[in-house]
Design an enzyme around this catalytic site. Sequence first.
Site, PDB file in Angstrom:
ATOM      1  N   LYS A   1       0.874  -1.092  -0.041  1.00 46.30           N
ATOM      2  CA  LYS A   1      -0.373  -0.122  -0.133  1.00 46.30           C
ATOM      3  C   LYS A   1       0.967   1.287  -0.102  1.00 46.30           C
ATOM      4  CE  LYS A   1       0.845   1.150   4.443  1.00 46.30           C
ATOM      5  NZ  LYS A   1       1.503   2.301   5.149  1.00 46.30           N
TER       6      LYS A   1
ATOM      7  N   ASP B   1      -3.063  -1.331  10.281  1.00 42.45           N
ATOM      8  CA  ASP B   1      -3.126  -1.241   8.686  1.00 42.45           C
ATOM      9  C   ASP B   1      -3.740  -2.378   8.222  1.00 42.45           C
ATOM     10  OD1 ASP B   1      -1.835   1.039   8.105  1.00 42.45           O
ATOM     11  OD2 ASP B   1       0.165   0.340   7.630  1.00 42.45           O
TER      12      ASP B   1
HETATM   13  C1  LIG Z   1       1.829   4.738   9.897  1.00 46.08           C
HETATM   14  C2  LIG Z   1       0.882   3.634   9.007  1.00 46.08           C
HETATM   15  C3  LIG Z   1      -0.069   4.432   8.005  1.00 46.08           C
HETATM   16  O1  LIG Z   1      -0.399   3.428   7.126  1.00 46.08           O
HETATM   17  O2  LIG Z   1       1.632   2.585   8.241  1.00 46.08           O
HETATM   18  P1  LIG Z   1       3.137   1.938   8.447  1.00 46.08           P
HETATM   19  O3  LIG Z   1       4.117   2.948   8.099  1.00 46.08           O
HETATM   20  O4  LIG Z   1       3.408   1.140   9.754  1.00 46.08           O
HETATM   21  O5  LIG Z   1       3.194   1.051   7.035  1.00 46.08           O
HETATM   22  C4  LIG Z   1       0.107   2.905  10.081  1.00 46.08           C
HETATM   23  O6  LIG Z   1      -0.838   3.700  10.850  1.00 46.08           O
HETATM   24  C5  LIG Z   1       0.641   1.954  11.077  1.00 46.08           C
HETATM   25  O7  LIG Z   1       0.005   0.860  11.391  1.00 46.08           O
HETATM   26  P2  LIG Z   1       0.581  -0.443  11.885  1.00 46.08           P
HETATM   27  O8  LIG Z   1       1.932  -0.669  11.266  1.00 46.08           O
HETATM   28  O9  LIG Z   1      -0.130  -1.558  11.606  1.00 46.08           O
HETATM   29  O10 LIG Z   1       0.956  -0.063  13.459  1.00 46.08           O
HETATM   30  P3  LIG Z   1       0.884  -1.028  14.582  1.00 46.08           P
HETATM   31  O11 LIG Z   1       1.594  -2.203  14.575  1.00 46.08           O
HETATM   32  O12 LIG Z   1      -0.643  -1.025  14.933  1.00 46.08           O
HETATM   33  O13 LIG Z   1       1.469   0.041  15.664  1.00 46.08           O
HETATM   34  C6  LIG Z   1       2.921   0.272  16.085  1.00 46.08           C
HETATM   35  C7  LIG Z   1       3.119   1.326  16.886  1.00 46.08           C
HETATM   36  O14 LIG Z   1       2.981   2.347  16.454  1.00 46.08           O
HETATM   37  C8  LIG Z   1       2.209   3.177  17.260  1.00 46.08           C
HETATM   38  N1  LIG Z   1       1.011   3.965  16.523  1.00 46.08           N
HETATM   39  C9  LIG Z   1       0.356   3.037  15.532  1.00 46.08           C
HETATM   40  C10 LIG Z   1      -0.779   3.472  14.842  1.00 46.08           C
HETATM   41  C11 LIG Z   1      -1.130   4.783  15.097  1.00 46.08           C
HETATM   42  N2  LIG Z   1      -2.435   5.095  14.631  1.00 46.08           N
HETATM   43  N3  LIG Z   1      -0.974   5.492  16.185  1.00 46.08           N
HETATM   44  C12 LIG Z   1       0.174   5.150  17.019  1.00 46.08           C
HETATM   45  O15 LIG Z   1       0.833   5.697  17.925  1.00 46.08           O
HETATM   46  C13 LIG Z   1       1.958   2.597  18.512  1.00 46.08           C
HETATM   47  O16 LIG Z   1       2.873   3.029  19.611  1.00 46.08           O
HETATM   48  C14 LIG Z   1       1.975   1.099  18.130  1.00 46.08           C
HETATM   49  O17 LIG Z   1       2.459   0.462  19.120  1.00 46.08           O
HETATM   50  N1  LIG Z   2       4.992 -11.353   7.940  1.00 39.89           N
HETATM   51  C1  LIG Z   2       5.560 -10.396   8.162  1.00 39.89           C
HETATM   52  N2  LIG Z   2       6.269  -9.494   7.378  1.00 39.89           N
HETATM   53  C2  LIG Z   2       6.918  -8.332   7.615  1.00 39.89           C
HETATM   54  N3  LIG Z   2       7.033  -7.926   8.905  1.00 39.89           N
HETATM   55  C3  LIG Z   2       6.609  -8.742   9.999  1.00 39.89           C
HETATM   56  C4  LIG Z   2       5.635  -9.854   9.500  1.00 39.89           C
HETATM   57  N4  LIG Z   2       5.315 -10.297  10.651  1.00 39.89           N
HETATM   58  C5  LIG Z   2       5.737  -9.579  11.433  1.00 39.89           C
HETATM   59  N5  LIG Z   2       6.431  -8.570  11.320  1.00 39.89           N
HETATM   60  C6  LIG Z   2       7.018  -7.133  12.087  1.00 39.89           C
HETATM   61  O1  LIG Z   2       6.134  -6.076  11.484  1.00 39.89           O
HETATM   62  C7  LIG Z   2       7.086  -5.068  11.398  1.00 39.89           C
HETATM   63  C8  LIG Z   2       6.505  -4.083  10.379  1.00 39.89           C
HETATM   64  O2  LIG Z   2       6.605  -4.552   9.248  1.00 39.89           O
HETATM   65  P1  LIG Z   2       6.017  -4.103   7.803  1.00 39.89           P
HETATM   66  O3  LIG Z   2       4.588  -4.037   8.005  1.00 39.89           O
HETATM   67  O4  LIG Z   2       6.494  -4.729   6.699  1.00 39.89           O
HETATM   68  O5  LIG Z   2       6.565  -2.655   7.520  1.00 39.89           O
HETATM   69  P2  LIG Z   2       5.743  -1.214   7.635  1.00 39.89           P
HETATM   70  O6  LIG Z   2       4.612  -1.394   8.746  1.00 39.89           O
HETATM   71  O7  LIG Z   2       6.917  -0.110   7.650  1.00 39.89           O
HETATM   72  O8  LIG Z   2       4.972  -1.064   6.410  1.00 39.89           O
HETATM   73  C9  LIG Z   2       8.547  -5.666  11.176  1.00 39.89           C
HETATM   74  O9  LIG Z   2       9.550  -5.053  11.368  1.00 39.89           O
HETATM   75  C10 LIG Z   2       8.537  -7.087  11.701  1.00 39.89           C
HETATM   76  O10 LIG Z   2       8.993  -6.868  12.929  1.00 39.89           O
END
Ligand SMILES: C[C@@](CO)(OP(=O)(O)O)[C@H](O)COP(=O)(O)OP(=O)(O)OC[C@H]1O[C@@H](n2ccc(N)nc2=O)[C@H](O)[C@@H]1O
Ligand SMILES: Nc1ncnc2c1ncn2[C@@H]1O[C@H](COP(=O)(O)OP(=O)(O)O)[C@@H](O)[C@H]1O
Length: 282
Positions: free
Chosen positions: A15, A140
């Site tokens: 995404k 996400d």
């Molecule tokens: C920032 C975004 C935007 O799409 O994407 P990524 O960069 O991860 O791909 C997302 O909101 C990320 O979602 P996701 O990657 O599922 O995050 P999670 O595992 O739920 O959260 C990881 C940590 O980030 C913080 N967190 C996450 C999402 C949110 N809306 N507020 C937060 O404060 C929290 O401390 C949480 O423990």
């Molecule tokens: N199947 C998986 N693929 C990638 N990351 C994973 C998976 N399962 C758990 N993780 C954990 O989730 C974290 C976030 O990874 P990812 O979703 O790929 O990146 P982002 O949230 O930055 O888009 C990784 O650093 C890893 O520790």
Amino acid sequence: MDFTVNAKSYPAPAKLNLFLHVVGRRPDGYHLLQSVFRFLDYGDRLHFKLRQDGRVTRTTDLPGVPQEKDLVVRAARLLQEATGCTLGVDIAVEKHLPMGGGLGGGSSDAATVLLALNRLWHLALPRVELQRLGLQLGADVPVFVFGESAFAEGVGELLQPVSLPPAWYVVIVPAVAVATAEIFAAPELTRDTTSIKMCDLSTAQLRNDLQAVVCARYPEVATCLNWLEQFGNARMTGSGACVFAEFATQHEAHQALARKPAKWQGFVAQGLDRHPLRDYAD
Ligand SMILES: C[C@@](CO)(OP(=O)(O)O)[C@H](O)COP(=O)(O)OP(=O)(O)OC[C@H]1O[C@@H](n2ccc(N)nc2=O)[C@H](O)[C@@H]1O
Ligand SMILES: Nc1ncnc2c1ncn2[C@@H]1O[C@H](COP(=O)(O)OP(=O)(O)O)[C@@H](O)[C@H]1O
């Protein structure tokens, strides 16, 4: 990239967050966001082999991610718990997406497990139920189950479909992994962007509020963004590290990618309107 769906092998698309505003914070510390999500025809690929003994295993290695913590294993177990399903599965993950790239690889893998096993285990859970389960795995995950380009609010669980023009993207993958939690915890992050309405998307000033924090802490990301800006509006996706620019044609996107410094990783992908497994739940 092979994006077909067949009986044993399923795509997990990347995404992009076309923009990402932080508009507040919940009492539990999670941030309230506004974003538009778009899927790409580029991603991981998951292979499933059903088991009758109820065990769920990951048959491939993922450096730094033990099997018990892998979102694919957790998604399958959550589905078993929620339904009482006694079937199991071996899952092989063909990883193409960088971890900590902001492309949602782990979340997309989890959503593909939920959608594929919903069919392979004959569970017939409705989409909203899979989205609810997905949210327990990560903020996400729901959008991938939702399966369409979406305007997202809340922590990413309140979703409305949006219609987006055809577009191709150049994505540059800086050689750093950014931990989402670190960026959301940064004291310097601005958390008070004014909320917009979906009908204002075409006129509002859009940006990624996490971008300044990441660029200051990871200069490599700023360097990649500066380079991409020569082609127009470049932006970071999610909490980084990947950055992207949009192009009207595939040809223009490939021409831009061809000029990329050799030391950087990058790819061209088309924006999708629908997730390839959109029809795996009702
Ligand atoms: C920032 C975004 C935007 O799409 O994407 P990524 O960069 O991860 O791909 C997302 O909101 C990320 O979602 P996701 O990657 O599922 O995050 P999670 O595992 O739920 O959260 C990881 C940590 O980030 C913080 N967190 C996450 C999402 C949110 N809306 N507020 C937060 O404060 C929290 O401390 C949480 O423990
Ligand atoms: N199947 C998986 N693929 C990638 N990351 C994973 C998976 N399962 C758990 N993780 C954990 O989730 C974290 C976030 O990874 P990812 O979703 O790929 O990146 P982002 O949230 O930055 O888009 C990784 O650093 C890893 O520790």
